[in-house]
Design an enzyme around this catalytic site. Sequence first.
Site, PDB file in Angstrom:
ATOM      1  N   TRP A   1       0.837  -1.202   0.000  1.00  0.00           N
ATOM      2  CA  TRP A   1       0.000   0.000   0.000  1.00  0.00           C
ATOM      3  C   TRP A   1       0.874   1.255   0.000  1.00  0.00           C
ATOM      4  CZ3 TRP A   1      -0.558   3.268   4.548  1.00  0.00           C
ATOM      5  CH2 TRP A   1      -1.357   4.379   4.295  1.00  0.00           C
ATOM      6  N   HIS A   2       1.978   1.242   0.722  1.00  0.00           N
ATOM      7  CA  HIS A   2       2.859   2.411   0.734  1.00  0.00           C
ATOM      8  C   HIS A   2       3.502   2.627  -0.634  1.00  0.00           C
ATOM      9  CE1 HIS A   2       2.817   2.156   5.251  1.00  0.00           C
ATOM     10  NE2 HIS A   2       2.774   3.458   5.077  1.00  0.00           N
ATOM     11  N   GLY A   3       3.793   1.552  -1.347  1.00  0.00           N
ATOM     12  CA  GLY A   3       4.378   1.700  -2.668  1.00  0.00           C
ATOM     13  C   GLY A   3       5.089   0.432  -3.111  1.00  0.00           C
TER      14      GLY A   3
END
Length: 416
Positions: free
Chosen positions: A344-346
């Site tokens: 989700w962060h990347g």
Amino acid sequence: MFSKIVYYSPYERPFYFILLGVALIPLIIQLLRGNRMMWYQNILTLTFLWLSFSGPNARQGIALILYVLWQTVLVYAYFKYRQQRNKSSVFYVAVALAILPLFILKLFPFLANQTMLLEHNPQLRFIPMTIGFLGISYLTFKAVQMIMEIRDGVIKEYSVGRYIQFLLFFPTISSGPIDRYRRFEKDLLHPPSKETYVEMLSSGLNMIFLGFLYKFILGNLLGTQLLPRVQDFALQRENLFLGLLGTMYVYTFYLFFDFAGYSLFAVGVSKLMGYDTPINFNKPFLSHNIKEFWNRWHMSLSFWFRDYVYMRLMFTLMKKKVFKSRVVASNVGYFVLFLVMGFWHGLTWYYIVYGLYHATLICLTDAWIRFKRKHKKQLPSNMWTKGLSIVLTFHAVAFSFLIFSGFLDTLLKTIF
């Protein structure tokens, strides 16, 4: 190559607070009388959303409108369907459709960079700009939460108007905290009594002023002044160890004061509006172990992932008896949970390693807790052991934030 879109929080601009303070006065006066002026709150919401998503951010504003329409129709359709039927396949499709815009936004830059897609189709660079806006992740969490709780039967009534107000609650729209629909709806329909609101007003103002200290003084000092210096120091090979140590400490405290400061603004403004939005941070660096840390750090996100990812995965694994051992199932659940959080962060190696690292720490913590229970009488427990556990937990967390910062990626590219 695909360039990352940068979004700026409205709380970055001091003038925003002046406008906000003036605009909130009529609302505060009415709440002191025990009334909630919904018509004025709606105007306030539209005004401040316009300030955040107009001018150079107009494309984000259009994306926000389309996104809210998408999620509103989707949740309404699923709610109507759920009144008559309850097929699991439809539930999973609804969740997938709720996540779809965020999934495209996160995945497209990675695929574009890996496949050189934009070199042959430069017009595709507008895709993220068309669907991306500040706060899309947090609105997605709210939408998925709604679908899951409708399926569980805990949300028995659905109001389109209240749902849109829940999504577009402007103090928290950009980066949370992530509220729960039923809690928000209760505050929406039942304004606080005068006595309760006086306490909320005092608490909200204190939070806002503390937020100024955290974000604009301590966060700015650490992030703007100290962090670039220790990073430059670390990039010199002869100073590598001390530079990395300094970067780890400075970035950890910068991340806390910057994000906690923003969260204080969001919760403080919410309280001024008569909403008891949950806090996001509760002295996380005093945690005795990593599990306690995640119950104190970015709490609304931690609890969201716990309730809507981990617990549901655990229920499925145990119900279908995928693993005989509950411990094994729990450890698998932790790794899935933190991998999802990392993705989700990347889609970069350091976010994924950050997730795996925390999953490993939590599994080791669980093993240590089980060991302590068996050998409770043999192991010492006093102020010194508790202090040591806090110090060890802090440094384990600080190292994870060094990974999370991406500085190690920069360092490796510079050295090699």
